[in-house]
Design a protein around this motif. Sequence first.
Motif: not given
Length: 260
Positions: A164-171, A212-217, A226-230, A232-242
Amino acid sequence: MKKSLYWLLAIVITLVLSVYQRMTGPTYPQKVTVELNGKPYKLKLPRSGVQQDEVITIKGVDSRAKAQLHYRRYPTSEKYTTVDFTYHEGDLQAVLPVQPVGGKLQYYITAGWKDYPADEPLVIRFRNDVPASVLIPHILLMFGAMLFAVYTFLLVITGKTYKKWLWITVATLFVGGFILGPMVQHVAFGPWWAGFPYGTDLTDNKTLIAFVAFLAAVATLKWKYNKWVVALAVLLMIIVFSIPHSAYGSEYDYTTQQLK
């Protein structure tokens, strides 16, 4: 761990990341302390301006205090224009002239025979003013996207249900980054999109990378890993938004007199 603690931790992490991004970005004012007649005076030197002259103010000074402002168009090899600060009702003031949208000025201050900043001149970029009705929802949704992403990550690493929260994040990321984000870009500088493949704006590009990372998730939801993909997507988001906000954005070319 109760979900209220998950939210508290997610909020703290998101706030820390937001403050870090803001304070390390190229638009955040630089604080300096100048010395005039043996007394220190604190001021903020702007690095972002709207379509009006930018007034630099040293507050509460003696009428005998003297200082100078030096500026030139950036990036150029022009000689610096030097103007004296003028005394006005207890303050010293000097003006950086407004530039075309995307135009930049490189500048520094001389006070008491010292230059400020001491290391290298600052650069200020001018833009159109973005109305709060567009800017505030964009900021809130991008903040929300990071918050929901971190919360999803906590659910993932503790083995809780996270779909549920993955979809909310993407939206939230889509609306904040790809609907309101281009609106802010358009009002401020003109282009709707200045990232790949049209430009090098890091704000647009890092939003694209995270999405794109969250679309992959989302695309791999039925995969047992899938949990590992999710995660990694979150960690990538944290890195790029830093990465500092608004770097490598739209810039006015004084040679061609066009925004690039």
